[in-house]
Design a protein around this motif. Structure first.
Motif, mmCIF file in Angstrom:
data_model
loop_
_atom_site.group_PDB
_atom_site.id
_atom_site.type_symbol
_atom_site.label_atom_id
_atom_site.label_comp_id
_atom_site.label_asym_id
_atom_site.label_seq_id
_atom_site.Cartn_x
_atom_site.Cartn_y
_atom_site.Cartn_z
ATOM 1 N N ILE A 1 27.995 26.910 2.456
ATOM 2 C CA ILE A 1 27.339 28.220 2.547
ATOM 3 C C ILE A 1 25.887 28.039 2.978
ATOM 4 C CG2 ILE A 1 26.536 30.184 1.174
ATOM 5 C CD1 ILE A 1 29.260 29.948 -0.351
ATOM 6 N N VAL A 2 25.227 27.038 2.404
ATOM 7 C CA VAL A 2 23.847 26.731 2.810
ATOM 8 C C VAL A 2 23.823 26.351 4.289
ATOM 9 C CG1 VAL A 2 21.935 25.082 2.503
ATOM 10 C CG2 VAL A 2 23.053 26.107 0.498
ATOM 11 N N ASP A 3 24.790 25.547 4.715
ATOM 12 C CA ASP A 3 24.873 25.173 6.137
ATOM 13 C C ASP A 3 25.059 26.413 7.018
ATOM 14 O OD1 ASP A 3 24.630 22.512 5.408
ATOM 15 O OD2 ASP A 3 26.771 22.065 5.653
ATOM 16 N N ALA A 4 25.896 27.352 6.560
ATOM 17 C CA ALA A 4 26.149 28.578 7.321
ATOM 18 C C ALA A 4 24.869 29.399 7.474
ATOM 19 C CB ALA A 4 27.236 29.401 6.637
ATOM 20 N N ILE A 5 24.114 29.524 6.412
ATOM 21 C CA ILE A 5 22.876 30.307 6.462
ATOM 22 C C ILE A 5 21.852 29.617 7.350
ATOM 23 C CG2 ILE A 5 20.965 31.251 5.098
ATOM 24 C CD1 ILE A 5 23.052 31.493 2.768
ATOM 25 N N ASN A 6 21.786 28.307 7.248
ATOM 26 C CA ASN A 6 20.878 27.536 8.096
ATOM 27 C C ASN A 6 21.256 27.718 9.569
ATOM 28 O OD1 ASN A 6 18.742 25.850 8.603
ATOM 29 N ND2 ASN A 6 19.866 23.967 8.138
#
Length: 158
Positions: A140-145
């Motif tokens: 999810i963090v990767d997606a937001i980044n």
């Protein structure tokens, strides 16, 4: 009579003032993207924007919404920001069961509109009010980044 805007449309209701905004959205308006998770404001599944602020709709009585501008996940689905978030979550593998995703996307949009280029720490802090039991937070963090990079310039409030 309580009058407010929901996803850009004027709504009037005579629902009891103590009805939760979450129940009104789901049961009266049939907008089922907003989910009930905990019912205590701890999980973020019921996240909506109220006057451009991310809020847990399970904690808000409809009577306090007089004159408010409310936006659900359905209300942002046609925006360029949503399209970028949707694609980024898909690419990063940030979705499994999907139950938490509407609230997570709302939190992501709120974060990126406040901070278009967040650090990993700021992303984790920005989604800290949302629980995900399936995917875990790294994807999810990767997606937001990824969404921050792909949507450069789209996140500033107009």
């Amino acid at each position: 009579m309580i009058k407010f805007t929901l996803n850009g449309k004027t709504v009037e209701t005579d629902a009891p003032a103590t009805v939760r905004l979450l129940d009104f959205i789901r049961d009266d308006r049939l907008l089922i993207g907003t989910k009930e998770g905990c019912g205590e404001g701890e999980c973020g599944a019921c996240s909506v924007f109220v006057n451009n602020l991310l809020q847990n709709s399970c904690l808000i009585p409809i009577g306090s919404m007089e004159g408010a501008d409310i936006v659900t996940i359905e209300g942002i689905m046609e925006s360029e920001q949503f399209k970028i978030l949707d694609e980024s979550y898909s690419i990063a593998g940030g979705v499994q069961c999907g139950y938490c995703i509407p609230g997570m996307v709302m939190a992501s949009a709120a974060l990126l509109s406040q901070n278009p280029h967040p650090s990993e720490t700021e992303i984790r802090e920005g989604i800290s009010g949302n629980l995900c039991r399936c995917t875990g937070y790294n994807m999810i963090v990767d997606a937001i980044n990824l969404a921050a990079k792909k949507g450069d310039g789209l996140w500033q409030k107009k």
